[in-house]
Write an enzyme that holds these catalytic residues in place. Structure first.
Site, short mmCIF file in Angstrom:
data_model
loop_
_atom_site.label_atom_id
_atom_site.label_comp_id
_atom_site.label_asym_id
_atom_site.label_seq_id
_atom_site.Cartn_x
_atom_site.Cartn_y
_atom_site.Cartn_z
N GLY A 15 0.83 -1.21 0.00
CA GLY A 15 0.00 0.00 0.00
C GLY A 15 0.86 1.25 0.00
CB VAL A 27 16.91 5.94 -1.47
CG1 VAL A 27 17.70 4.86 -2.22
CG2 VAL A 27 16.36 5.37 -0.17
NE ARG A 29 17.69 15.50 -5.04
CZ ARG A 29 17.03 16.65 -5.01
NH1 ARG A 29 16.93 17.32 -3.88
NH2 ARG A 29 16.49 17.13 -6.11
NE ARG A 76 -1.98 -4.92 -1.55
CZ ARG A 76 -1.39 -4.42 -0.48
NH1 ARG A 76 -0.28 -4.96 -0.05
NH2 ARG A 76 -1.90 -3.38 0.15
CG ASP A 107 5.27 -6.92 8.82
OD1 ASP A 107 6.43 -6.54 9.05
OD2 ASP A 107 4.41 -7.06 9.70
N GLY A 108 4.94 -7.41 4.25
CA GLY A 108 4.99 -8.22 3.04
C GLY A 108 6.18 -7.85 2.17
CB THR A 129 2.62 0.66 6.25
OG1 THR A 129 1.26 0.38 6.59
CG2 THR A 129 3.49 0.36 7.46
CB ILE A 130 -1.21 4.88 6.52
CG1 ILE A 130 -2.23 3.80 6.18
CG2 ILE A 130 -0.81 5.68 5.31
CD1 ILE A 130 -3.58 4.32 5.72
CG ASP A 131 -2.09 -0.10 7.96
OD1 ASP A 131 -2.95 0.79 7.78
OD2 ASP A 131 -1.92 -1.05 7.18
CG ASP A 133 0.87 -2.86 10.16
OD1 ASP A 133 1.74 -2.21 9.52
OD2 ASP A 133 0.05 -3.61 9.61
CG MET A 173 -8.21 3.08 5.73
SD MET A 173 -7.38 3.53 4.20
CE MET A 173 -6.84 1.92 3.63
NE ARG A 175 -2.11 -4.17 6.72
CZ ARG A 175 -1.02 -4.85 6.39
NH1 ARG A 175 -1.05 -5.72 5.39
NH2 ARG A 175 0.12 -4.65 7.03
CG HIS A 220 -22.92 16.37 19.05
ND1 HIS A 220 -23.18 17.41 19.93
CD2 HIS A 220 -21.59 16.44 18.79
CE1 HIS A 220 -22.08 18.06 20.20
NE2 HIS A 220 -21.09 17.50 19.51
CD GLN A 256 -8.41 6.70 7.00
OE1 GLN A 256 -8.09 6.47 8.16
NE2 GLN A 256 -9.28 5.94 6.33
#
Length: 324
Positions: A15, A27, A29, A76, A107-108, A129-131, A133, A173, A175, A220, A256
């Site tokens: 992702g 990287v 430069r 992917r 990780d992948g 990764t935005i996660d 994780d 998001m 995961r 609310h 996101q």
């Protein structure tokens, strides 16, 4: 060992995440300033199999530090998961004179690094990764931008939620990780935040809190649910059925992943990209770059993949206490 490397390949995989371009820039430069040639592999590991490989220069990464997404694109690749695919990818590296790879992803992507290392191609992984994780790293590129995007969107949603005395259930998001939800929930004053790491009880954690809060004059509500917990629409239906309060679901989705990266993501990505090339220059291979506190560190890829990351559940208590 360092003299054996003349050309470094760089790719983004999995992702996309804001800040990947800043990492690519660092990287490219750093490598060129250290005397290496750089080749960009487009569309992730799939680009090795299709040989979608381009020469990179100092100017090819101009004006990208502020851009979201990745100029090298990402994809992917199921074929790369096979031994035959990995052997083809390694051959493509050799055919194009690529002596080492820098891979930006999750990780992948790092499992792909491990596979390439087994085929004799030195690799360095950078967590993008935005996660947030990645177990070995306190922080991953894109995480801060994603949270800020979520906060901005929810702040806008709050206006209409308050105008109609509604309950807004917002799915973010992440995961199977609750990091985005946890911090966003506190930042927007959510009544409840649901994350995959902690089981919840609908009556106790949401319905009872809403009723108690109504008695103090609040009409609310905002509920944050991580995508790994379940569907926002289902939860909104359950809340409305139990309380009679008009409840609407909003799925923020891939918005996101986009947008101009924050200062934190630009700087962290730049530090990580620089560190990756420095490892290769020193002859240190097959590592994952990571953050530890405020420092940039690195781990053996196999060790990094075996690590486990825990979530600070006291943040849930903080959010629950001050949201009432």
């Amino acid at each position: 060992m360092a003299t054996e490397i003349k050309t470094i390949g760089v790719l983004t995989s999995g992702g996309d995440a804001p800040g990947m371009n800043a990492a690519i820039r660092a990287v490219v430069r750093t490598a060129i300033m250290r005397g290496y040639q750089v080749k960009g592999i487009r569309h992730g590991y799939n680009g090795l199999l299709t040989e979608d490989i381009i020469d990179m220069s100092l100017r090819s990464v101009s004006e990208i530090i502020h851009r979201g997404g990745t100029i090298l694109y990402t994809a992917r690749c199921l074929e790369f998961k096979t031994l035959e695919g990995q052997q083809r990818a390694a051959k493509a590296c050799r055919d194009h004179g690529i002596d080492a790879l820098v891979v930006i992803g999750g990780d992948g992507s790092f499992r792909g690094c491990n596979a390439m290392a087994a085929q004799g191609i030195p690799c360095i992984g950078i967590p993008g990764t935005i996660d947030n994780d990645i177990a070995c790293s306190d922080y991953t590129i894109g995480y801060d931008t994603a949270m800020n995007t979520a906060v901005e969107m929810i702040d806008k949603l709050r206006d209409t939620t308050q105008s109609h005395d509604r309950c807004s259930v917002v799915e973010v998001m992440g995961r199977n990780a609750g990091y985005i939800a946890l911090n966003t929930g506190i930042a927007v004053g959510a009544l409840a935040t649901l994350i995959p790491e902690v089981p919840y009880d609908l009556e106790r954690d949401i319905i009872a809190k809403m009723k108690a809060t109504q008695k103090t004059g609040k009409q609310h509500f905002i509920i944050i649910i991580a995508e790994g917990v379940g569907r926002a629409h289902d939860l909104a239906d359950q809340i409305q059925s139990s309380t009679g309060i008009d409840s609407r679901a909003t799925v923020l989705g891939h918005v996101q992943r986009g947008g101009s990266p924050t200062l934190r993501d630009r700087v962290t990505a730049s530090r990580m990209g620089y560190h990756a090339v420095e490892l290769l220059r020193k002859g240190i291979f097959n590592r994952v770059v990571a953050t530890k506190a405020e420092s940039i560190v690195d781990y053996d890829i196999s060790v990094a993949l075996s690590m486990y990351k825990t979530i600070d559940t006291t943040m849930l208590e903080i959010g629950s206490t001050i949201s009432i």
